[in-house]
Design a protein around this motif. Structure first.
Motif, mmCIF file in Angstrom:
data_model
loop_
_atom_site.group_PDB
_atom_site.id
_atom_site.type_symbol
_atom_site.label_atom_id
_atom_site.label_comp_id
_atom_site.label_asym_id
_atom_site.label_seq_id
_atom_site.Cartn_x
_atom_site.Cartn_y
_atom_site.Cartn_z
ATOM 1 N N ASN A 30 0.879 -1.166 0.000
ATOM 2 C CA ASN A 30 0.000 0.000 0.000
ATOM 3 C C ASN A 30 0.919 1.220 0.000
ATOM 4 O O ASN A 30 1.680 1.418 0.939
ATOM 5 C CB ASN A 30 -0.873 -0.072 1.266
ATOM 6 C CG ASN A 30 -1.825 1.104 1.383
ATOM 7 O OD1 ASN A 30 -1.547 2.198 0.893
ATOM 8 N ND2 ASN A 30 -2.955 0.872 2.042
ATOM 9 N N THR A 78 0.637 4.144 0.644
ATOM 10 C CA THR A 78 0.567 5.093 1.765
ATOM 11 C C THR A 78 1.195 4.512 3.035
ATOM 12 O O THR A 78 1.271 5.189 4.053
ATOM 13 C CB THR A 78 -0.888 5.507 2.076
ATOM 14 O OG1 THR A 78 -1.567 4.401 2.670
ATOM 15 C CG2 THR A 78 -1.625 5.957 0.828
ATOM 16 N N GLN A 79 1.610 3.247 2.974
ATOM 17 C CA GLN A 79 2.204 2.612 4.158
ATOM 18 C C GLN A 79 3.625 2.144 3.831
ATOM 19 O O GLN A 79 3.816 1.044 3.305
ATOM 20 C CB GLN A 79 1.351 1.423 4.601
ATOM 21 C CG GLN A 79 -0.043 1.838 5.006
ATOM 22 C CD GLN A 79 -0.903 0.668 5.444
ATOM 23 O OE1 GLN A 79 -0.556 -0.494 5.265
ATOM 24 N NE2 GLN A 79 -2.040 0.989 6.027
#
Ligand SMILES: *[C@@H]1O[C@H](CO)[C@@H](O)[C@H](O)[C@H]1NC(C)=O
Ligand SMILES: *[C@@H]1O[C@H](CO)[C@@H](O)[C@H](O)[C@H]1NC(C)=O
Length: 173
Positions: A115, A117-118
């Motif tokens: 992901n 965003t991670q």
């Protein structure tokens, strides 16, 4: 021939001894490598051990050609032991950056928690010492994004264990 292989293996062990060697599943678990949320290191390591090595640690994948997102690891910060005494066809290659070209060749179950965003979902790496002329892998390391304190050598016993795991969904260690 066997003696030569064995002594070069022993030599590799000595040269790599600055980093801790993990010899068992328990050692691996203690490091915490790949255990946090969204980390892909354990599935990656297990997939690598089962897919890219024959029983003599000959490489079945081609790191030089960039298979599965492999690319050359320069070792500029000396994270891994120096290769100075070795022939210049031996080099380190790193695997696990899910944004590298050809990383999409990795199976879906290795990539599924990525992901963008991670950041932790793209931190884990498997690094290998590869000799092009004979296609042999003489050392395997795991690293959480090249942090020396989170970098370990995979010992032969642990490697044998990983190769034998049956389920691709490991990781109830
Ligand atoms: C290895 O080193 C030799 C001599 O320095 C050089 O000619 C050769 O191109 C090098 N090979 C590789 C694969 O880097
Ligand atoms: C990625 O992580 C964020 C939280 O950091 C979450 O809101 C989002 O749903 C995740 N995306 C996917 C595809 O799982």
């Amino acid at each position: 021939m066997h003696t030569i292989l064995l002594s070069s293996l022993l030599l590799s062990v000595v040269l790599a001894s600055a980093l801790p060697t993990l010899d068992s599943e328990k050692d691996l678990k203690k490091t915490g490598f790949g255990l946090g949320q969204s980390h892909h290191g354990l599935t990656l390591l297990k997939w690598y051990a089962k897919t890219c090595l024959d029983k003599n640690e000959k490489s079945l994948c081609n790191p030089v050609a960039g298979a599965y997102g492999f690319h050359w690891y320069e070792n500029r910060d000396k994270l891994l032991p120096g290769l100075n005494g070795k022939k210049n066809t031996t080099a380190y290659y790193t695997l696990g950056n899910l944004r590298s070209p050809h990383a999409e060749q990795l199976p879906c179950y290795v990539r599924k928690d990525y992901n963008c965003t991670q950041p932790q979902s793209n931190q884990d790496r498997v690094l290998v010492e590869y000799t092009k002329v004979n296609k042999m892998i003489s050392n395997i390391f795991i690293s959480e994004h090249y942090n020396k304190k989170k970098t370990y050598r995979i010992g032969l016993k642990l490697l044998a264990f990983l190769k034998k795991l049956v389920s691709r969904f490991y990781i109830k260690i």
